[in-house]
Design an enzyme around this catalytic site. Structure first.
Site, PDB file in Angstrom:
ATOM      1  N   ILE A  33      80.678 -38.911 -47.323  1.00  0.00           N
ATOM      2  CA  ILE A  33      81.397 -38.232 -48.411  1.00  0.00           C
ATOM      3  C   ILE A  33      81.621 -39.200 -49.576  1.00  0.00           C
ATOM      4  O   ILE A  33      81.396 -38.851 -50.742  1.00  0.00           O
ATOM      5  CB  ILE A  33      82.736 -37.658 -47.895  1.00  0.00           C
ATOM      6  CG1 ILE A  33      82.459 -36.572 -46.841  1.00  0.00           C
ATOM      7  CG2 ILE A  33      83.563 -37.086 -49.040  1.00  0.00           C
ATOM      8  CD1 ILE A  33      83.680 -36.110 -46.060  1.00  0.00           C
ATOM      9  N   ASP A  50      84.776 -50.884 -48.358  1.00  0.00           N
ATOM     10  CA  ASP A  50      84.508 -50.332 -47.026  1.00  0.00           C
ATOM     11  C   ASP A  50      84.575 -51.477 -46.043  1.00  0.00           C
ATOM     12  O   ASP A  50      84.154 -52.606 -46.346  1.00  0.00           O
ATOM     13  CB  ASP A  50      83.118 -49.658 -46.990  1.00  0.00           C
ATOM     14  CG  ASP A  50      82.956 -48.738 -45.787  1.00  0.00           C
ATOM     15  OD1 ASP A  50      83.012 -49.227 -44.632  1.00  0.00           O
ATOM     16  OD2 ASP A  50      82.777 -47.529 -45.995  1.00  0.00           O
ATOM     17  N   CYS A  88      87.898 -42.759 -46.268  1.00  0.00           N
ATOM     18  CA  CYS A  88      87.760 -43.480 -44.996  1.00  0.00           C
ATOM     19  C   CYS A  88      88.477 -42.675 -43.910  1.00  0.00           C
ATOM     20  O   CYS A  88      89.300 -41.824 -44.215  1.00  0.00           O
ATOM     21  CB  CYS A  88      88.363 -44.880 -45.119  1.00  0.00           C
ATOM     22  SG  CYS A  88      90.073 -44.859 -45.659  1.00  0.00           S
ATOM     23  N   PRO A  89      88.163 -42.953 -42.651  1.00  0.00           N
ATOM     24  CA  PRO A  89      88.874 -42.238 -41.585  1.00  0.00           C
ATOM     25  C   PRO A  89      90.298 -42.768 -41.436  1.00  0.00           C
ATOM     26  O   PRO A  89      90.615 -43.861 -41.913  1.00  0.00           O
ATOM     27  CB  PRO A  89      88.043 -42.560 -40.342  1.00  0.00           C
ATOM     28  CG  PRO A  89      87.341 -43.829 -40.648  1.00  0.00           C
ATOM     29  CD  PRO A  89      87.163 -43.900 -42.125  1.00  0.00           C
ATOM     30  N   THR A 116      91.388 -36.616 -50.149  1.00  0.00           N
ATOM     31  CA  THR A 116      90.783 -35.465 -49.477  1.00  0.00           C
ATOM     32  C   THR A 116      90.323 -35.895 -48.081  1.00  0.00           C
ATOM     33  O   THR A 116      89.439 -35.272 -47.505  1.00  0.00           O
ATOM     34  CB  THR A 116      89.584 -34.904 -50.270  1.00  0.00           C
ATOM     35  OG1 THR A 116      88.635 -35.954 -50.472  1.00  0.00           O
ATOM     36  CG2 THR A 116      89.998 -34.322 -51.607  1.00  0.00           C
ATOM     37  N   ARG A 128      92.479 -37.884 -44.982  1.00  0.00           N
ATOM     38  CA  ARG A 128      93.493 -37.571 -43.978  1.00  0.00           C
ATOM     39  C   ARG A 128      94.856 -37.920 -44.556  1.00  0.00           C
ATOM     40  O   ARG A 128      95.018 -38.956 -45.222  1.00  0.00           O
ATOM     41  CB  ARG A 128      93.268 -38.365 -42.683  1.00  0.00           C
ATOM     42  CG  ARG A 128      92.155 -37.834 -41.799  1.00  0.00           C
ATOM     43  CD  ARG A 128      92.476 -36.457 -41.190  1.00  0.00           C
ATOM     44  NE  ARG A 128      91.406 -35.925 -40.378  1.00  0.00           N
ATOM     45  CZ  ARG A 128      90.424 -35.123 -40.805  1.00  0.00           C
ATOM     46  NH1 ARG A 128      90.379 -34.757 -42.078  1.00  0.00           N
ATOM     47  NH2 ARG A 128      89.508 -34.667 -39.976  1.00  0.00           N
ATOM     48  N   ASP A 130      94.471 -32.982 -50.833  1.00  0.00           N
ATOM     49  CA  ASP A 130      93.961 -31.870 -50.020  1.00  0.00           C
ATOM     50  C   ASP A 130      94.509 -31.989 -48.609  1.00  0.00           C
ATOM     51  O   ASP A 130      94.325 -31.088 -47.785  1.00  0.00           O
ATOM     52  CB  ASP A 130      92.428 -31.891 -49.999  1.00  0.00           C
ATOM     53  CG  ASP A 130      91.859 -30.676 -49.279  1.00  0.00           C
ATOM     54  OD1 ASP A 130      92.250 -29.550 -49.651  1.00  0.00           O
ATOM     55  OD2 ASP A 130      91.056 -30.836 -48.354  1.00  0.00           O
ATOM     56  N   GLU A 165     101.017 -32.323 -42.410  1.00  0.00           N
ATOM     57  CA  GLU A 165     100.435 -31.003 -42.703  1.00  0.00           C
ATOM     58  C   GLU A 165     100.316 -30.100 -41.476  1.00  0.00           C
ATOM     59  O   GLU A 165     100.202 -28.881 -41.609  1.00  0.00           O
ATOM     60  CB  GLU A 165      99.039 -31.158 -43.328  1.00  0.00           C
ATOM     61  CG  GLU A 165      97.974 -31.613 -42.335  1.00  0.00           C
ATOM     62  CD  GLU A 165      96.585 -31.725 -42.966  1.00  0.00           C
ATOM     63  OE1 GLU A 165      96.471 -32.314 -44.044  1.00  0.00           O
ATOM     64  OE2 GLU A 165      95.624 -31.222 -42.357  1.00  0.00           O
ATOM     65  N   HIS A 180      94.015 -28.485 -47.270  1.00  0.00           N
ATOM     66  CA  HIS A 180      92.892 -28.931 -46.427  1.00  0.00           C
ATOM     67  C   HIS A 180      91.720 -27.957 -46.529  1.00  0.00           C
ATOM     68  O   HIS A 180      91.219 -27.464 -45.525  1.00  0.00           O
ATOM     69  CB  HIS A 180      93.346 -29.090 -44.970  1.00  0.00           C
ATOM     70  CG  HIS A 180      92.550 -30.128 -44.229  1.00  0.00           C
ATOM     71  ND1 HIS A 180      93.113 -31.063 -43.392  1.00  0.00           N
ATOM     72  CD2 HIS A 180      91.220 -30.387 -44.208  1.00  0.00           C
ATOM     73  CE1 HIS A 180      92.178 -31.827 -42.881  1.00  0.00           C
ATOM     74  NE2 HIS A 180      91.007 -31.436 -43.364  1.00  0.00           N
TER      75      HIS A 180
HETATM   76  P1  NAI Z   1      81.816 -41.405 -42.508  1.00  0.00           P
HETATM   77  O1  NAI Z   1      82.037 -41.817 -41.102  1.00  0.00           O
HETATM   78  O2  NAI Z   1      80.449 -41.066 -42.956  1.00  0.00           O
HETATM   79  O3  NAI Z   1      82.394 -42.509 -43.503  1.00  0.00           O
HETATM   80  C1  NAI Z   1      83.613 -43.171 -43.306  1.00  0.00           C
HETATM   81  C2  NAI Z   1      83.491 -44.545 -43.931  1.00  0.00           C
HETATM   82  O4  NAI Z   1      84.777 -45.174 -43.818  1.00  0.00           O
HETATM   83  C3  NAI Z   1      82.463 -45.426 -43.237  1.00  0.00           C
HETATM   84  O5  NAI Z   1      81.581 -45.991 -44.187  1.00  0.00           O
HETATM   85  C4  NAI Z   1      83.304 -46.488 -42.552  1.00  0.00           C
HETATM   86  O6  NAI Z   1      82.651 -47.756 -42.492  1.00  0.00           O
HETATM   87  C5  NAI Z   1      84.523 -46.526 -43.478  1.00  0.00           C
HETATM   88  N1  NAI Z   1      85.666 -47.174 -42.863  1.00  0.00           N
HETATM   89  C6  NAI Z   1      86.005 -47.248 -41.548  1.00  0.00           C
HETATM   90  N2  NAI Z   1      87.120 -47.980 -41.401  1.00  0.00           N
HETATM   91  C7  NAI Z   1      87.488 -48.390 -42.634  1.00  0.00           C
HETATM   92  C8  NAI Z   1      88.547 -49.186 -43.130  1.00  0.00           C
HETATM   93  N3  NAI Z   1      89.455 -49.733 -42.309  1.00  0.00           N
HETATM   94  N4  NAI Z   1      88.620 -49.385 -44.454  1.00  0.00           N
HETATM   95  C9  NAI Z   1      87.687 -48.866 -45.302  1.00  0.00           C
HETATM   96  N5  NAI Z   1      86.670 -48.097 -44.892  1.00  0.00           N
HETATM   97  C10 NAI Z   1      86.563 -47.868 -43.573  1.00  0.00           C
HETATM   98  O7  NAI Z   1      82.811 -40.166 -42.722  1.00  0.00           O
HETATM   99  P2  NAI Z   1      82.715 -39.034 -43.836  1.00  0.00           P
HETATM  100  O8  NAI Z   1      81.907 -37.904 -43.314  1.00  0.00           O
HETATM  101  O9  NAI Z   1      82.372 -39.625 -45.141  1.00  0.00           O
HETATM  102  O10 NAI Z   1      84.231 -38.544 -43.868  1.00  0.00           O
HETATM  103  C11 NAI Z   1      85.278 -39.365 -44.370  1.00  0.00           C
HETATM  104  C12 NAI Z   1      86.612 -38.759 -44.007  1.00  0.00           C
HETATM  105  O11 NAI Z   1      86.756 -37.524 -44.707  1.00  0.00           O
HETATM  106  C13 NAI Z   1      86.736 -38.353 -42.523  1.00  0.00           C
HETATM  107  O12 NAI Z   1      87.204 -39.426 -41.748  1.00  0.00           O
HETATM  108  C14 NAI Z   1      87.734 -37.244 -42.571  1.00  0.00           C
HETATM  109  O13 NAI Z   1      89.014 -37.794 -42.340  1.00  0.00           O
HETATM  110  C15 NAI Z   1      87.677 -36.712 -44.014  1.00  0.00           C
HETATM  111  N6  NAI Z   1      87.246 -35.332 -44.104  1.00  0.00           N
HETATM  112  C16 NAI Z   1      88.044 -34.434 -44.771  1.00  0.00           C
HETATM  113  C17 NAI Z   1      87.681 -33.110 -44.895  1.00  0.00           C
HETATM  114  C18 NAI Z   1      88.516 -32.125 -45.646  1.00  0.00           C
HETATM  115  O14 NAI Z   1      88.284 -30.903 -45.546  1.00  0.00           O
HETATM  116  N7  NAI Z   1      89.491 -32.552 -46.432  1.00  0.00           N
HETATM  117  C19 NAI Z   1      86.437 -32.630 -44.282  1.00  0.00           C
HETATM  118  C20 NAI Z   1      85.629 -33.668 -43.661  1.00  0.00           C
HETATM  119  C21 NAI Z   1      86.043 -34.957 -43.560  1.00  0.00           C
END
Ligand code: NAI
Length: 344
Positions: free
Chosen positions: A154, A173, A205-206, A232, A234, A258, A263, A295
Site C-alpha cells: 500500500i 521502513d 506499516c502494520p 489508513t 491501524r 480511517d 474502533e 475503516h
Molecule cells: P505490507 O506487508 O505489504 O507492508 C507493510 C510494510 O511495513 C512492510 O514494508 C514492512 O517492512 C513495514 N514495516 C514492518 N514493521 C515496520 C516498522 N516497525 N516500522 C516501519 N515499517 C515497518 O502491508 P500492506 O498490504 O501495505 O498493508 C499495510 C497496512 O495497511 C496493514 O498492516 C494494515 O494494517 C493496513 N490496512 C488497512 C486497510 C483499511 O481498510 N484501512 C486495508 C488493508 C490494510
C-alpha cells in the site's frame, strides 16, 4: 468444508457465496463478532472466517482447539487481532496478504485531498446554497513533502500517487524495499528526519509492539507546525489523545483517520441517534480539520471480489494440500522470512 463466518455485513455475502459455491465451501454467516462469548458458535465447523475487529486471543484459540476447529481464515491483511504466538501448533491462521493496495492508497489520497481542499465543507455548504468561500483556502500538494511510514504494497502505491502530484517523498521502513528510492523525489530516511521534514505523514506499516503509538506526543513534538496526519493502517499506530492535544495546540494542521485506536466497538455499526461514549473520538470528529471514515479504505468492488476469492482458495488449498501459501506462523526464523510473510 463448513466455515463459520463472523462479523458478517451485507456487502460480504455476495462475493463469498459466489466463490464458496464455485469451490465447494459452505459458509454460515453470523452477524456477531468472534469473541470469547461467541466462539461456541463455531462448534461443528472446520474453520472460522474473521475480520479486523474479531477477537482471536488465547482464550478464543484454546476454545477453537478444544472444539476441533483448526482453521482461522482472516479476510484481511493485518493480523494484530490474532495472538500468533498462542496460535502456533493449535490453529492454522491464513490471511489475504493483498487484495487491492490501490483501494487503500487511493482512499488515503481521497482523504488528503478532501481535507486540504475543504471538500467536506464545500459539500455541506453548497447543499445549503451557501456559496461563500470564507475559510475554504487550501494548499497545493505539489512541492510538499510527504513522509510515508511503511513502504509495503500500500505504501508503495501511495508513493506513486504522491509522485504523480509532484510531491517529494521521505520514506521509512524497518526493511527498506529495493526500487522505491529513486535518488530524486523518493528517499529513505530515519524516522526522526521524516518527522522533522514532512508536511504530511501517512502511515502504511502494520501494528506491532514497535509501531504502537508511532505517532504520539514525542513524535508530534518533532514535527513541523501544521503537519497533516493520515492513518489508513491501524488505529493504535496513533495515540489518539496526543493527536487531539496536537490539534488543540495547532501543532497538527489536520488529521484524516480511517482507523481509530478504540474502533472495535464502534466502526462498521450505525450509532446515529445514540450518545457516543468515547469522548476522544467525539472531540476529534467535532474538529473542523479532522476527517474520520470508518475503516472503509478497503471497500471497493475489486477488493471485495479479491478478498473472497483468496480467502476461499486459502481454505481449499489447506483442505487439499494441508498447507497454503498465505498461512501465517510464529517461528521467527529471520527478519527476511518475516518480511516475506512466511513467518511471524
Ligand atoms: P505490507 O506487508 O505489504 O507492508 C507493510 C510494510 O511495513 C512492510 O514494508 C514492512 O517492512 C513495514 N514495516 C514492518 N514493521 C515496520 C516498522 N516497525 N516500522 C516501519 N515499517 C515497518 O502491508 P500492506 O498490504 O501495505 O498493508 C499495510 C497496512 O495497511 C496493514 O498492516 C494494515 O494494517 C493496513 N490496512 C488497512 C486497510 C483499511 O481498510 N484501512 C486495508 C488493508 C490494510
Amino acid at each position: 468444508m463448513k466455515i463459520a463466518f463472523f462479523d458478517t455485513k451485507p456487502y460480504d455475502k455476495p462475493s463469498f457465496e459466489k466463490y464458496g459455491k464455485q469451490y465447494g465451501v459452505s459458509f454460515k454467516f453470523f452477524e456477531t463478532k468472534l469473541t470469547e462469548d461467541t466462539v461456541n458458535l463455531a462448534q461443528g465447523f472446520d474453520g472460522v472466517c474473521v475480520f479486523v475487529n474479531d477477537t482471536v486471543n488465547a482464550a478464543v484459540i484454546d476454545r477453537l482447539h478444544e472444539m476441533g476447529v483448526g482453521l482461522v481464515a482472516l479476510r484481511c491483511a493485518g493480523f494484530n487481532n490474532v495472538d500468533m504466538k498462542h496460535a502456533f501448533g493449535k490453529v492454522h491462521v491464513m490471511r489475504v496478504p493483498a487484495y487491492s493496495p490501490y483501494a487503500v492508497a487511493e482512499h488515503t489520497m481521497a482523504l488528503l485531498l478532501t481535507s486540504v481542499r475543504r471538500i467536506h465543507k464545500a459539500y455541506i455548504r453548497t447543499r445549503d446554497f451557501n456559496f461563500s468561500l470564507s475559510g475554504m483556502t487550501g494548499f497545493d500538494l505539489h512541492g510538499k513533502t510527504v513522509g510515508v511510514i511503511g513502504t509495503g504494497r500500500i505504501g508503495r502505491v501511495f508513493i506513486d500517487i504522491c509522485r504523480g502530484f509532484g510531491m517529494k517523498v521521505l520514506a521509512y521502513d524497518k526493511f527498506p524495499a529495493e526500487g522505491v528510492a529513486d535518488g530524486e523525489t523518493v528517499k529513505y530516511v530515519e524516522l526522526d528526519e521524516l518527522f522533522e521534514k514532512s508536511d504530511i505523514i501517512s502511515l502504511h506499516c502494520p501494528l506491532t509492539e514497535e509501531t504502537y503509538h508511532v505517532i504520539d506526543g514525542k513524535s508530534l513534538e518533532k514535527c513541523k507546525r501544521g503537519v497533516v496526519i493520515l492513518n489508513t493502517s491501524r488505529g493504535a499506530l496513533v495515540d489518539a489523545e496526543a493527536l487531539l492535544a496536537g490539534i488543540k495546540s495547532r501543532k497538527v494542521g489536520a488529521a484524516c483517520l480511517d482507523v481509530y485506536e478504540e474502533e472495535s466497538d464502534l466502526f462498521f455499526e450505525d450509532f446515529s441517534g445514540h450518545i457516543l461514549e468515547d469522548d476522544t473520538l467525539a472531540r476529534l470528529i467535532s474538529m473542523p480539520n479532522v476527517i474520520v471514515s470508518s475503516h472503509q479504505a478497503f471497500l471497493t468492488e475489486e477488493a471485495l471480489e479479491n478478498i473472497a476469492e483468496t480467502t476461499v482458495k486459502n481454505l481449499v488449498n489447506f483442505q487439499e494440500n494441508g498447507q497454503c501459501p498465505n498461512e501465517l506462523c510464529f517461528r521467527g526464523d529471520s527478519a527476511e522470512d518475516c518480511k516475506s510473510g512466511k513467518c511471524f
